[in-house]
Design a protein around this motif. Structure first.
Motif, PDB file in Angstrom:
ATOM      1  N   SER A 222      16.182 -44.977  19.376  1.00 36.56           N
ATOM      2  CA  SER A 222      15.961 -44.333  20.659  1.00 36.56           C
ATOM      3  C   SER A 222      14.744 -44.977  21.308  1.00 36.56           C
ATOM      4  N   SER A 223      14.764 -45.111  22.618  1.00 33.59           N
ATOM      5  CA  SER A 223      13.689 -45.790  23.361  1.00 33.59           C
ATOM      6  C   SER A 223      12.982 -44.796  24.263  1.00 33.59           C
ATOM      7  N   THR A 224      11.705 -44.874  24.287  1.00 35.20           N
ATOM      8  CA  THR A 224      10.888 -43.990  25.117  1.00 35.20           C
ATOM      9  C   THR A 224       9.920 -44.840  25.933  1.00 35.20           C
ATOM     10  N   GLY A 225       9.930 -44.623  27.239  1.00 30.88           N
ATOM     11  CA  GLY A 225       8.973 -45.320  28.102  1.00 30.88           C
ATOM     12  C   GLY A 225       7.606 -44.673  28.007  1.00 30.88           C
ATOM     13  N   MET A 226       6.664 -45.366  27.391  1.00 26.65           N
ATOM     14  CA  MET A 226       5.317 -44.801  27.227  1.00 26.65           C
ATOM     15  C   MET A 226       4.541 -44.819  28.531  1.00 26.65           C
ATOM     16  N   LEU A 227       4.607 -45.929  29.244  1.00 25.22           N
ATOM     17  CA  LEU A 227       3.956 -46.005  30.554  1.00 25.22           C
ATOM     18  C   LEU A 227       4.509 -47.194  31.309  1.00 25.22           C
ATOM     19  N   THR A 228       4.313 -47.173  32.639  1.00 23.99           N
ATOM     20  CA  THR A 228       4.779 -48.248  33.508  1.00 23.99           C
ATOM     21  C   THR A 228       3.614 -48.689  34.382  1.00 23.99           C
ATOM     22  N   ILE A 229       3.401 -49.984  34.437  1.00 24.65           N
ATOM     23  CA  ILE A 229       2.315 -50.547  35.231  1.00 24.65           C
ATOM     24  C   ILE A 229       2.748 -50.601  36.695  1.00 24.65           C
ATOM     25  N   PRO A 230       1.864 -50.273  37.655  1.00 23.35           N
ATOM     26  CA  PRO A 230       2.229 -50.357  39.077  1.00 23.35           C
ATOM     27  C   PRO A 230       2.719 -51.751  39.460  1.00 23.35           C
ATOM     28  N   SER A 231       3.530 -51.789  40.515  1.00 26.29           N
ATOM     29  CA  SER A 231       4.153 -53.056  40.916  1.00 26.29           C
ATOM     30  C   SER A 231       3.143 -54.073  41.425  1.00 26.29           C
ATOM     31  N   ASN A 232       1.994 -53.609  41.881  1.00 22.31           N
ATOM     32  CA  ASN A 232       1.005 -54.562  42.370  1.00 22.31           C
ATOM     33  C   ASN A 232       0.126 -55.119  41.262  1.00 22.31           C
ATOM     34  N   GLU A 233       0.407 -54.778  40.013  1.00 24.75           N
ATOM     35  CA  GLU A 233      -0.323 -55.316  38.865  1.00 24.75           C
ATOM     36  C   GLU A 233       0.631 -56.061  37.955  1.00 24.75           C
ATOM     37  N   ILE A 234       0.053 -56.946  37.149  1.00 21.05           N
ATOM     38  CA  ILE A 234       0.828 -57.708  36.170  1.00 21.05           C
ATOM     39  C   ILE A 234       0.362 -57.307  34.784  1.00 21.05           C
ATOM     40  N   LEU A 235       1.313 -56.846  33.969  1.00 21.54           N
ATOM     41  CA  LEU A 235       0.988 -56.520  32.587  1.00 21.54           C
ATOM     42  C   LEU A 235       0.909 -57.809  31.793  1.00 21.54           C
ATOM     43  N   LEU A 236      -0.299 -58.141  31.349  1.00 22.15           N
ATOM     44  CA  LEU A 236      -0.515 -59.423  30.667  1.00 22.15           C
ATOM     45  C   LEU A 236      -0.206 -59.338  29.183  1.00 22.15           C
ATOM     46  N   SER A 237      -0.753 -58.335  28.497  1.00 23.12           N
ATOM     47  CA  SER A 237      -0.505 -58.214  27.059  1.00 23.12           C
ATOM     48  C   SER A 237      -0.920 -56.836  26.592  1.00 23.12           C
ATOM     49  N   THR A 238      -0.376 -56.448  25.420  1.00 24.92           N
ATOM     50  CA  THR A 238      -0.760 -55.203  24.758  1.00 24.92           C
ATOM     51  C   THR A 238      -1.002 -55.502  23.288  1.00 24.92           C
ATOM     52  N   SER A 239      -1.776 -54.631  22.647  1.00 23.99           N
ATOM     53  CA  SER A 239      -2.052 -54.803  21.224  1.00 23.99           C
ATOM     54  C   SER A 239      -2.288 -53.433  20.613  1.00 23.99           C
ATOM     55  N   LEU A 240      -1.577 -53.162  19.490  1.00 22.64           N
ATOM     56  CA  LEU A 240      -1.654 -51.869  18.810  1.00 22.64           C
ATOM     57  C   LEU A 240      -2.513 -52.016  17.570  1.00 22.64           C
ATOM     58  N   HIS A 241      -3.408 -51.036  17.370  1.00 24.62           N
ATOM     59  CA  HIS A 241      -4.299 -51.059  16.207  1.00 24.62           C
ATOM     60  C   HIS A 241      -4.260 -49.691  15.546  1.00 24.62           C
ATOM     61  N   THR A 242      -3.963 -49.672  14.253  1.00 28.86           N
ATOM     62  CA  THR A 242      -3.900 -48.416  13.517  1.00 28.86           C
ATOM     63  C   THR A 242      -5.291 -48.038  13.035  1.00 28.86           C
ATOM     64  N   VAL A 243      -5.672 -46.799  13.310  1.00 31.01           N
ATOM     65  CA  VAL A 243      -6.993 -46.305  12.941  1.00 31.01           C
ATOM     66  C   VAL A 243      -6.827 -45.235  11.879  1.00 31.01           C
ATOM     67  N   GLN A 244      -7.168 -45.575  10.643  1.00 31.46           N
ATOM     68  CA  GLN A 244      -7.084 -44.658   9.507  1.00 31.46           C
ATOM     69  C   GLN A 244      -5.699 -44.001   9.465  1.00 31.46           C
ATOM     70  N   LYS A 245      -5.619 -42.670   9.452  1.00 31.08           N
ATOM     71  CA  LYS A 245      -4.337 -41.993   9.304  1.00 31.08           C
ATOM     72  C   LYS A 245      -3.681 -41.673  10.640  1.00 31.08           C
ATOM     73  N   SER A 246      -4.331 -41.998  11.738  1.00 28.41           N
ATOM     74  CA  SER A 246      -3.770 -41.673  13.045  1.00 28.41           C
ATOM     75  C   SER A 246      -2.707 -42.680  13.427  1.00 28.41           C
ATOM     76  N   ASN A 247      -2.024 -42.399  14.539  1.00 25.23           N
ATOM     77  CA  ASN A 247      -0.979 -43.290  15.013  1.00 25.23           C
ATOM     78  C   ASN A 247      -1.523 -44.540  15.677  1.00 25.23           C
ATOM     79  N   GLY A 248      -2.841 -44.594  15.904  1.00 25.65           N
ATOM     80  CA  GLY A 248      -3.434 -45.817  16.388  1.00 25.65           C
ATOM     81  C   GLY A 248      -3.783 -45.782  17.864  1.00 25.65           C
ATOM     82  N   MET A 249      -4.330 -46.912  18.308  1.00 27.80           N
ATOM     83  CA  MET A 249      -4.738 -47.086  19.694  1.00 27.80           C
ATOM     84  C   MET A 249      -4.009 -48.279  20.265  1.00 27.80           C
ATOM     85  N   LEU A 250      -3.740 -48.196  21.553  1.00 23.60           N
ATOM     86  CA  LEU A 250      -3.041 -49.262  22.249  1.00 23.60           C
ATOM     87  C   LEU A 250      -3.976 -49.825  23.310  1.00 23.60           C
TER      88      LEU A 250
END
Length: 1359
Positions: A222-250
């Motif tokens: 199943s796919s879930t849209g977490m967020l969408t960048i406005p059309s006047n911006e360009i999404l360059l890159s993302t990176s996920l980092h797991t912090v201890q037992k949490s689901n992490g930071m993006l």
């Protein structure tokens, strides 16, 4: 005189300087970047390329533990081990192809035929995800190992087969097609999930894909849209980092913003399998941090502007400690930013270090954290740079990867993994390992560079060494030193043996002496460096350095003296530089022997360095004392001055050195001394410092709380006890038992019956009064004397026996006690005041006022002290006598004041006499002292006069003491000339104004010669030049001032003075005096200045005309003509200020007539002589200039008449003035041809000026009308829009599809009707000069200020 130099500082003990010690271990320069190519070992894996070429070659790769994952350009993903064996082939397909025919794996693998762009591996290495250029994503289960193909199992094994055909492909367990058609720029596994991915693409979508089983146990997602960048911006890159037992930071990076979000709240609800298929509601992500970014355009490899700039994100957290501190870095093109924060379950985000930005020297392609303090950057020129972000991005190491032919783009084919550099080149897969520290050291040893190897180990040990982990070194500097210590010691001994064998070989072969000296120098450098490093590494570990020195000495003990001398010399230099503070006993003895054998000139300095720097526990006291007693002097300096220091430090005994020195003074030799010894043939006073005078320095140092002669502070707990013990001897009223506790008396006199009271005090005083009192002066400042001072001299004498029975042998005295002893000495009457008594009296006078709370003394003894001082006849004592009496004067009231004053006068103590008069408020007497004696030095007299006047001015003596006031005035008048010479004009003028303004008249009586008149001029200028402070009310002074100014000032000075003069405050008589003086000097320019200020412009013009005539008549025609032009300008300005029209016209006529006459004279002179060839040119230019000015003034007059009134025919008119000039009697007599050329030139100039003015007006009028017309047309037409849509919100700005309310607003405006405010606000647009348009509301929502908009497209300001 030494009496005021009460305590010599440690630096005051002069000693011969030792030879310059050799430099210590050089400071390690960590600012020079390390050349990484020198510490790398490379390995080539070529077989991998042979296999992957069947799939089109590599497109990206991912290193793992002992494996390499390579994505191909045709789709499959290949996994190799570190032995280059192919382990798995991952097919980009979920369907398994079965075939009974013999086909290759290339035909079996069906599915996506597209290059792999991204690879990701799960936390446990069991699942792998790959993203493709088409936007497809596949997940493989690596536990499904590749097996040999069934159709290959029965084939002949002896036949050669392709390795690719021997392994069956592994097919994907999940295919995600959500991003097909998009370019993926982020692919990460979520936490510890095997089928959950966070994916981002260039379209601005960040999605979470959750793989799960259906009720039929089929794997789907199943796919879930977490967020969408406005059309006047360009999404360059993302990176996920797991912090201890949490689901992490993006971390999300766009071309406008960088932010960090937590995905925990967003995904907790969406992870549920029972979620409805059509449910797309998600929680808004929580923004933890955001920062604006700026993108600078960079060219791509084709030279065009790249839409998507180079970018990347990198995280780091300590994998061993699992610390909650996280280091993050991101970059866009050449801009690199880093920040540090903490993330815990309680505190999601706590910023520890603000974002730091750095501009790299060239665009960056990728970044990777090596450690928490090191960041690795790959640049476009294939340079690998390691920097320390939190040390101003200092470059630590550089590695040039250009020679290795990296595939393009380099950031896809370069990885840093577990301290290894892994590269995909055009020919092979290259692995670079950082050499261990031991390998790097061994390389230098193999080349015979022992000192270089030791220096390298020292560099490794430095706490600031930046890359310890890369070289397998401990991170902690102390642990690292322990890690290197054994190797360093072994290497030092090996190097030592090598050099010793080399030296032995040179000696046996009788080689050149130069080569042997070079070997000795190398040995010296090696020993020095090794010992310095040992001392630096373990400064608190004495046993370590002692063990090393013992081992080194044992290896040298059987060698020749030259080698041992080199070693001992090195040890001495290191002790002098305070590098080592401990040596073994055997080496200490060798050091003493070495110093004795050396040149005696350096012995004292090196002995001092030895004793002051070495730990006393390693001293051989017997050897030291015997050596110093045997070798008593060095270049005239006493070596035995070190004996008290040795005794004090080693035995904590400060009394024995003092007693030994007392005995030495008493006997005149050292035969009865225990510590100090002189040779039998030595005579005191033969030009050296070997005498008991050091006792005074010894007492000064110890009573000031420092060791003699080093100046090291004595422990505070011991200092007061030591001072009390010394006081027991020094201030004792009777002789003491010595040694303490014995029955032997330490006598001073030869006969016990002749012993004086305070024997030891008197002994030191009589031996050298000056030095003893200087030392006593320092003792008086000791704080231990501040205690309750109840002991008196009588108490001391009566209780001596009790003191002898006191086991502590201490004696607490106070300042009063010391003063009483000295007063007792003054009671001894003599016919003539002795030198000793004079010094004692001076000492008492200087010290009694300093401690009023501790010292009480009767007026009788004060009188005795002062009389003794005033009876002093010696020149040396007289220097201090006046200061001493002045110090005690506030407490002293003489019994006979007149006698006291007479004695002061006889002694010439005039400054002291002034002080006495000041205290008694005898102002006139004080002032008269300044003029008593003509032999007083001029600078001293000036100071006395100035002090006296300033003191008098502090009191209003005119009202409070009129008698004194008039006496002071009389003295001032009598000595006015002398006062003026001493303190200067300004001070005298100010003082006279405050005391009595009539004193200014004295300046008129000082003399009439030139020198005195110039002095008068200067004084009057000081007094009257500043009209704010003084006035011109005194006519006599004013007349004299004007007369002297006109007589002695240069014309420039005089004219400058006249221009600054305020004529409004001057009386008519004063102005007439000035005019008369100027007329007598025939100074027309000065007269013009005065008449101009008096608004008598006609006379001013006439004087200026006289100046013009005089200028032409002088010989200055060949000089700069600016002078005549300035005169003409002044005449024009004055003429224009005339109010009466007829008078103004007359002034112009006079000025022009003057110039025309000069023109005629110029022609006559030119005909008769040609010496002044420039005259006509100057006159022509001047006349034309005047006519132009006249014409311009006429135009101004006519322009002012805008009311339509007719012009007064009497007003200034060009033609009237010209006619008036030609009607002049002198001009009429001119020949017509003489002025014909002149008039033609004037008319041409006037006509040309008139024509030019008209043309300029026409040009201005035409230009203005054109500008106004263009403005009106632009207002009517407006600017055109190049974009029909707002680039922010996407709504129409104009044209088809425009909102109806905008049309209603336009219609209402056209009909001049009111429009609702909300519609007006929502419909407003802003149009820029670049023809781009936006909604004003959209720009304000982006943070722009109202009416201060800027175009988002090209950054132009609003028009």
């Amino acid at each position: 005189m030494e009496l005021l130099q009460y305590r010599p500082s440690p630096g005051a003990i002069t000693i011969p300087s030792s030879q310059e010690s050799r430099s210590s271990v050089k400071t390690i320069d960590n600012t020079i970047p390390i050349d990484g190519n020198q510490i790398l070992s490379w390995q080539n894996l070529t077989h991998i390329y042979t296999l992957i070429s069947a799939y089109g070659g590599p497109s990206c790769f991912l290193p793992a533990n002992a494996y390499f994952v390579l994505g191909s350009t045709k789709g499959p993903v290949l996994i190799f081990d570190d032995k280059e064996y192919l382990q798995s082939i991952l097919a980009p397909s979920c369907s398994i192809i079965t075939s009974t025919s013999t086909t290759s794996n290339l035909n079996l693998i069906q599915g996506i035929r597209s290059p792999v762009t991204h690879l990701a591996i799960s936390w446990d290495g069991t699942h792998l995800a790959a993203a493709y250029e088409t936007g497809d994503i596949f997940i493989w289960d690596l536990n499904r190992t590749s097996k040999p193909r069934e159709d290959q199992q029965d084939t002949d094994t002896t036949t050669d087969h392709d390795p690719l055909d021997e392994i069956s492909p592994v097919y994907a367990i999940l295919h995600i097609a959500k991003h097909v058609g998009s370019s993926i720029n982020g692919l990460e596994f979520r936490d510890r999930r095997h089928t959950a991915l966070v994916v981002s693409d260039l379209n601005g979508n960040v999605c979470y894909h959750n793989g799960h089983r259906t009720k039929l146990w089929q794997l789907t997602y199943s796919s879930t849209g977490m967020l969408t960048i406005p059309s006047n911006e360009i999404l360059l890159s993302t990176s996920l980092h797991t912090v201890q037992k949490s689901n992490g930071m993006l971390a999300i990076l766009t071309n406008k913003l960088f932010c960090i979000t937590t995905i925990e709240q967003t995904l907790n609800e969406n992870d549920s399998v029972i979620k409805k298929k059509n449910q797309n509601l998600v929680s808004a992500p929580l923004i933890l941090y955001k920062n604006d970014v700026t993108v600078t355009q960079q060219n791509n490899q084709n030279g065009n502007h790249s839409i998507v700039p180079n970018n990347g994100i990198s995280w780091y957290s300590d994998p061993i400690t699992s610390s909650s501190v996280i280091y993050l870095s991101y970059f866009i093109n050449s801009t690199v930013s880093t920040l540090v924060f903490r993330s815990t379950e309680q505190t999601k985000f706590q910023l520890l270090q603000n974002s730091i930005t750095w501009q790299a020297p060239e665009p960056v392609l990728s970044i990777t954290w090596i450690t928490k303090s090191l960041l690795m950057l790959l640049t476009v020129s294939h340079q690998l740079i390691v920097v320390q972000p939190y040390d101003s991005f200092r470059v630590i190491m550089t590695i040039d990867l250009l020679p290795y032919n990296l595939l393009i783009p380099p950031n896809k084919f370069f990885k840093f993994y577990r301290n290894k550099l892994i590269l995909l080149t055009h020919y092979s897969l290259k692995i670079a390992k950082f050499n261990q520290w031991s390998t790097l050291t061994l390389k230098k040893v193999q080349h015979g560079d022992y000192l270089g190897a030791l220096n390298q180990l020292n560099k490794f040990s430095d706490p600031n060494f930046p890359i310890p982990t890369l070289l397998s070194l401990k991170t902690d500097s102390q642990e690292r030193k322990k890690q290197l210590c054994k190797t360093f010691n072994n290497l030092t001994l090996a190097a030592l043996k090598f050099l010793l064998k080399k030296h032995e070989s040179e000696v046996n072969q009788n080689n050149d002496e130069i080569e042997s000296n070079l070997t000795i120098t190398s040995l010296d450098q090696l020993l020095e460096f090794a010992i310095q490093v040992q001392a630096k590494w373990f400064p608190d570990n004495k046993s370590n350095i002692l063990e090393f020195l013992d081992l080194t000495w044992d290896s040298l003990v059987l060698l020749d003296d030259q080698i041992k001398g080199t070693f001992i010399g090195t040890i001495i230099d290191l002790i002098a530089s305070n590098t080592i503070i401990m040596v073994p006993p055997s080496i200490f003895q060798q050091i003493i022997g070495h110093l004795v054998k050396k040149n005696q000139a350096d012995m004292l300095a090196e002995l001092q360095a030895l004793l002051f720097n070495l730990d006393p526990s390693c001293w051989d006291v017997d050897l030291l004392v015997k050596t110093l007693q045997k070798h008593t002097t060095t270049n005239g300096f006493s070596n035995q001055m070190l004996l008290p220091y040795i005794w004090n430090i080693k035995f904590n005994d400060f009394l024995t050195p003092l007693v030994d020195l007392l005995v030495w003074i008493r006997d005149g030799n050292t035969s009865n001394c225990d510590l100090f010894k002189l040779s039998e043939n030595h005579v005191i006073g033969d030009g050296d410092s070997l005498d008991p005078h050091i006792v005074y320095d010894y007492l000064s140092f110890v009573f000031s709380g420092t060791m003699y002669p080093s100046g090291q502070p004595i422990d505070l707990e011991k200092a007061d006890k030591i001072k009390s013990e010394l006081s027991y001897i020094l201030f004792n009223g009777v002789i003491i038992n010595w040694p303490l506790g014995s029955q032997n008396k330490l006598t001073v006199a030869t006969d016990r019956e002749n012993e004086k009271s305070f024997p030891y005090f008197n002994l030191l005083l009589n031996y050298d009064p000056s030095k003893f009192l200087a030392a006593l002066n320092g003792i008086m400042e000791a704080t231990f004397l501040n205690d309750d001072e109840t002991t008196t001299v009588a108490d001391d004498v009566l209780n001596t026996e009790n003191q002898e029975n006191n086991e502590l042998h201490t004696f607490n005295v106070g300042r009063q006690y010391i003063i009483d002893i000295l007063i007792e000495l003054l009671k001894q009457t003599t016919d003539v005041v002795t030198h000793e008594q004079s010094l004692i009296a001076i000492f008492l006078a200087l010290n009694i006022p300093k401690y009023p709370q501790f010292i009480n003394i009767s007026s009788y003894y004060l009188d005795v002290i002062v009389k003794i001082i005033l009876s002093t006849k010696g020149n040396e004592e007289r220097v201090l006598a006046e200061s001493a009496v002045e110090a005690i004067l506030p407490k002293y009231e003489p019994s006979n004041s007149e006698e006291f004053i007479l004695e002061l006068k006889e002694n010439g103590f005039f400054r002291l006499l002034m002080s006495y008069y000041k205290i008694n408020k005898r102002f006139s007497d004080m002032f008269s002292v300044c003029f008593f004696n003509e032999e007083i030095a001029s600078n001293e007299r000036s100071r006395m006069i100035n002090d006296a006047i300033q003191y008098i001015l502090q009191f209003n003596i005119k009202e409070n003491n009129p008698t004194e006031y008039f006496k002071v005035i009389d003295i001032f008048k009598k000595h006015f000339d002398e006062i003026l010479s001493c303190i200067g004009d300004e001070k005298v003028a100010t003082s006279c104004e405050k005391l009595d303004p009539s004193l200014h008249d004295c300046i008129l009586n000082i003399g009439s010669d030139t020198i005195h008149e110039r002095r008068q001029r200067k004084y009057l200028d000081t007094m009257l030049g500043n009209s704010k402070s003084f006035s011109f009310q005194d006519p006599q002074l004013t007349r004299k001032y004007i007369e002297l100014s006109c007589r002695y000032d240069t014309p420039e000075e005089l004219h400058g003075w006249l221009e600054k003069l305020n004529f409004k405050i001057l009386s008519a008589s004063t102005i007439n005096d000035i005019i008369n003086q100027l007329e007598s000097k025939k100074d027309d320019l000065g007269l013009a200045i005065i008449y101009s200020n008096q608004e008598n412009y006609e006379k001013a013009v006439q004087n200026l005309i006289n100046c013009i005539n005089a200028w032409f008549a002088s010989s200055r025609l060949s000089n700069d003509e600016s002078e005549i032009m300035n005169l003409i300008n002044d005449a024009i300005n004055v003429s224009s200020r005339v109010k009466d029209a007829q008078s103004k016209q007359d002034c112009w006529i006079k000025l022009l007539a003057c110039l025309v006459k000069q023109y005629r004279k110029g022609i006559t002179d030119q005909e008769s002589s040609e010496k002044d060839t420039n005259k006509n040119q100057v006159i022509n230019k001047a006349i034309q200039y005047v006519f132009v000015k006249l014409s311009l003034m006429e135009d101004d007059t006519s322009n002012d008449r805008i009311d339509g009134k007719s012009k007064d025919p009497g007003e200034t008119n060009f033609w009237h003035i010209l006619a008036g000039v030609l009607e002049q009697q002198d001009i009429i007599l001119l020949k017509i041809h003489d002025v014909n050329d002149l008039l033609q030139e004037v008319f041409r100039t006037y006509h040309l000026e008139e024509q030019m003015s008209g043309l300029i007006l026409k040009i201005l009028e035409q230009s203005s009308s054109d500008i106004v017309e263009q403005y009106q047309i632009a207002q009517k037409q407006g600017w055109s829009l190049v974009n029909n849509e707002c680039e922010v919100c996407g709504k129409k700005l104009w044209g088809i599809g425009l909102e109806s309310k905008i049309a209603r607003i336009w219609e209402a405006k056209r009909k001049e009707q009111a429009v609702p405010k909300t519609e007006i606000f929502n419909g407003k647009i802003v149009l820029f000069r670049c023809n781009h348009g936006f909604h004003t509301k959209c720009l304000e929502n982006l943070g722009q200020k109202h009416m201060r908009y800027s175009c988002l497209t090209c950054n132009r300001l609003s028009g």
